[in-house]
Every structure is written in C-alpha cells, then in structure tokens.
Design a protein around this motif. Structure first.
Motif, PDB file in Angstrom:
ATOM      1  N   ASN A 168       0.988  -1.262   0.080  1.00 55.69           N
ATOM      2  CA  ASN A 168      -0.085   0.035  -0.244  1.00 55.69           C
ATOM      3  C   ASN A 168       0.857   1.257   0.162  1.00 55.69           C
ATOM      4  OD1 ASN A 168       0.150   0.796   2.922  1.00 55.69           O
ATOM      5  ND2 ASN A 168      -0.226  -1.241   2.998  1.00 55.69           N
ATOM      6  N   LYS A 173       2.256   0.317  -7.840  1.00 53.51           N
ATOM      7  CA  LYS A 173       1.950  -0.913  -7.524  1.00 53.51           C
ATOM      8  C   LYS A 173       1.756  -2.073  -8.394  1.00 53.51           C
ATOM      9  CE  LYS A 173      -0.777   0.990  -3.367  1.00 53.51           C
ATOM     10  NZ  LYS A 173      -0.450   2.295  -3.672  1.00 53.51           N
ATOM     11  N   ASP A 194      -2.495  -6.891   3.418  1.00 56.61           N
ATOM     12  CA  ASP A 194      -2.171  -5.323   3.187  1.00 56.61           C
ATOM     13  C   ASP A 194      -3.704  -4.636   3.287  1.00 56.61           C
ATOM     14  OD1 ASP A 194      -0.655  -3.226   2.454  1.00 56.61           O
ATOM     15  OD2 ASP A 194      -0.643  -3.855   0.322  1.00 56.61           O
ATOM     16  N   ALA A 196      -6.342  -2.163   2.180  1.00 59.74           N
ATOM     17  CA  ALA A 196      -7.276  -1.974   1.147  1.00 59.74           C
ATOM     18  C   ALA A 196      -8.723  -1.181   1.174  1.00 59.74           C
ATOM     19  CB  ALA A 196      -7.775  -3.126   0.189  1.00 59.74           C
ATOM     20  N   CYS A 215      -0.123   4.063   6.602  1.00 58.84           N
ATOM     21  CA  CYS A 215      -0.404   2.999   6.037  1.00 58.84           C
ATOM     22  C   CYS A 215      -1.950   3.161   5.280  1.00 58.84           C
ATOM     23  CB  CYS A 215      -0.256   1.634   6.728  1.00 58.84           C
ATOM     24  SG  CYS A 215       1.136   1.356   7.537  1.00 58.84           S
ATOM     25  N   ALA A 219      -3.633   3.005   0.231  1.00 56.99           N
ATOM     26  CA  ALA A 219      -4.364   1.628  -0.189  1.00 56.99           C
ATOM     27  C   ALA A 219      -5.154   2.026  -1.255  1.00 56.99           C
ATOM     28  CB  ALA A 219      -5.107   1.349   0.968  1.00 56.99           C
ATOM     29  N   THR A 225      -6.410  -4.200  -6.544  1.00 62.38           N
ATOM     30  CA  THR A 225      -5.662  -5.333  -6.113  1.00 62.38           C
ATOM     31  C   THR A 225      -5.832  -6.483  -7.052  1.00 62.38           C
ATOM     32  OG1 THR A 225      -5.452  -4.522  -3.783  1.00 62.38           O
ATOM     33  CG2 THR A 225      -4.772  -6.810  -4.229  1.00 62.38           C
ATOM     34  N   GLY A 301      -2.472   3.974  -7.194  1.00 58.22           N
ATOM     35  CA  GLY A 301      -2.150   3.839  -5.625  1.00 58.22           C
ATOM     36  C   GLY A 301      -2.078   5.229  -5.233  1.00 58.22           C
TER      37      GLY A 301
END
Length: 301
Positions: A168, A173, A194, A196, A215, A219, A225, A301
């Motif tokens: 993330n 990504k 991770d 999301a 963090c 995401a 993803t 991302g």
C-alpha cells in the motif's frame, strides 16, 4: 483507479516513506515518538497483536528483541503455508519480523530473504539477525537493500513471496505485482496481507502525508488489487477482506491517526473506508515476461 503522478512525484513519495520508516526504525517502532506504531499497535501490545493474527508463542519466542514492531495488518506466513526447503521472499522486511518467522518454517534447507528500501530498517534487521542466529542455530536468512518495485532478486528464483502491510505504501503498485510475478518460479505462490479500500478515501485523507506513512492513504480498492495481480500474470487469485480487524488493530488516539480521523466526514470511522485484505495467488504457465501492466508505465495507488 488511475494515478497521474509523474516519476518525480513517485520518487518523492518513496523518499517520504523512507524518511518516515527510518524514524520508526530509530525510535524502536513508533511513528510519532510516544507509543503507537505506524499501523496502529503500541510497542507493548505488539506481541498481543501478533498472537491475535495467528503467530504462535513459539514463533515469537525465537524473535530478537525489537524485531516485532507492531507493523503487521495480517499474517502472510500462515496464508503462504510455507514448507521446509522453500525459498521465501518478504517485501518490505522492516526489522525482520516475518522473515524470521518464515525462516523457522522453511528450516535449514530453505531460505528466507527480506528486501527493504530503508537503510535504517536494513541495519536494524541485520543487527537482529546476529541474535536470531545465536538463538535458533539457523543460518538461512539474508536481508537486501532495494525497492519492491525493482527487486534485487533473480527471475524465477523464489517459491513464495510474502508481504505484510507494505505494498500500500508503493507509488507504483502494478510494477510491484509485475516484480512479484517475475521472481516467482512457475507454480510459485504469493501471500499478501495489506490494507485496501472498501470505497475511495476523502481527498483530504488521500493527500495526507501522515495518512500515507500511517498505511492508509496509499491503499487502493479491493478490485484494483485483484486487477493488478491478474494483469501481472498471476492466477487463482483469492482476496479476503477482514474489515472488523481495522477497529481492533488501530489505536486511533495516536496523534498521527487523529489527523486522519479529523479529515473524515462527521461520524465516520476508518473501517468504513479501509479493510485488512488477504490476497493469495500463484504464477501459472500463462505468465509472459513483460506482458504485465507494470511494464507499460501505469501507476495505481
């Protein structure tokens, strides 16, 4: 969900992340200097968090002091179902927490490799490695300095790729997923825990440096993803959202997270937007080097 960041902007993001996690390494695991870590648990609660997400007391007992900094948002080692003799690669190894756990699972005939782009983290991991070798007698771990978008790992050389709350943070990504597919052997597995998104973040949160280092801001949607893994050439992709985990994982009283919460609509909580996501996949025979979206310069991302 596209991203218009230029290569210069992407490098600026990496530098901010590198600086933020360098400070965490120096402070023993805290983003903000007092207690909670970047992804939300306090140092004293790091072991409780690890046990909550499936790490055993025996695994944790073998860890050097300071390897568990409470930066986890899941347990990729369990997802990966590691076997003796396998070569496992951890993306964003930090102080070595998941690498040391993986080392115990693959045993003396296997190999556990950790990659991290932050020199301070790499120094911490290598210092921890000395203690780990003395404590376990295992000599199957190594740490390499590098970016997860450009892994210092040979093609088709790894049985399993794991990562815990790190992808993330990447500004590119698709490139990361392309690298995962590149280094995996045919039939090799990936197991990622991770953060999301269940829905897009409010702009003020998405643009916040604090939210990125915490963090959250980096995401992407769950569907993104899945798409990036598929376009990298991976197959048998399974994603499992664990939304309830967010509320239990994060101490939202931390000053860093208070800034994030302050940017949310009235009455909203982070778990309305963010979930802990488990993703598993494998490298199938249809993989073609250079065919993934990561080679086209796209960036999500």
């Amino acid at each position: 969900m596209s991203d218009s960041r230029s290569p210069i902007d992407s490098e600026a993001v990496r530098q901010k992340v590198r600086e933020g996690y360098g400070k965490i390494a120096g402070s023993g695991g805290s983003c903000c200097g007092a207690t909670p870590t970047c992804c939300g648990s306090t140092p004293m609660a790091s072991e409780d968090l690890a046990k909550h997400i499936g790490y055993s007391a025996e695994e944790l007992a073998a860890l050097p002091e300071g390897a568990n900094m409470g930066l986890s948002c899941g347990n990729p080692n369990v997802l990966a179902a590691l076997q003796p003799g396998e070569v496992v690669l951890d993306l964003g190894a930090g102080g070595g927490f998941d690498v040391f756990i993986a080392s115990q699972k693959v045993g003396p005939t296997g190999r556990a490799i950790g990659v991290d782009m932050t020199p301070e983290m790499l120094s911490k991991a290598r210092k921890n490695l000395v203690t780990y070798r003395e404590r376990t007698g295992l000599d199957n771990v190594e740490f390499r300095l590098g970016e997860i978008e450009h892994l210092p790992v040979a093609d088709a050389s790894v049985d399993v790729v794991i990562s815990n709350c790190v992808i993330n943070l990447s500004p590119d990504k698709p490139q990361v997923w392309g690298e995962i597919a590149r280094v995996l052997k045919l039939g090799g597995r990936v197991a990622v825990s991770d953060l999301a998104l269940l829905k897009p973040l409010p702009p003020a949160v998405a643009e916040s440096v604090e939210a990125l280092i915490g963090c959250v801001a980096g995401a992407v949607l769950v569907s993104e993803t899945e798409r990036m893994a598929r376009e990298a050439g991976l197959v048998d992709i399974v994603t499992t959202a664990k939304s309830a985990y967010i509320d239990g994982m994060v101490d939202w009283q931390d000053p860093l997270y208070q800034k994030i919460v302050g940017c949310l609509p009235a009455g909203a909580k982070p778990s309305d937007y963010v979930t802990s996501l488990e993703t598993t996949a494998r490298k199938g025979r249809g993989y073609l080097p250079g065919s993934s979206s990561s080679r086209s310069g796209g960036c999500c991302g």
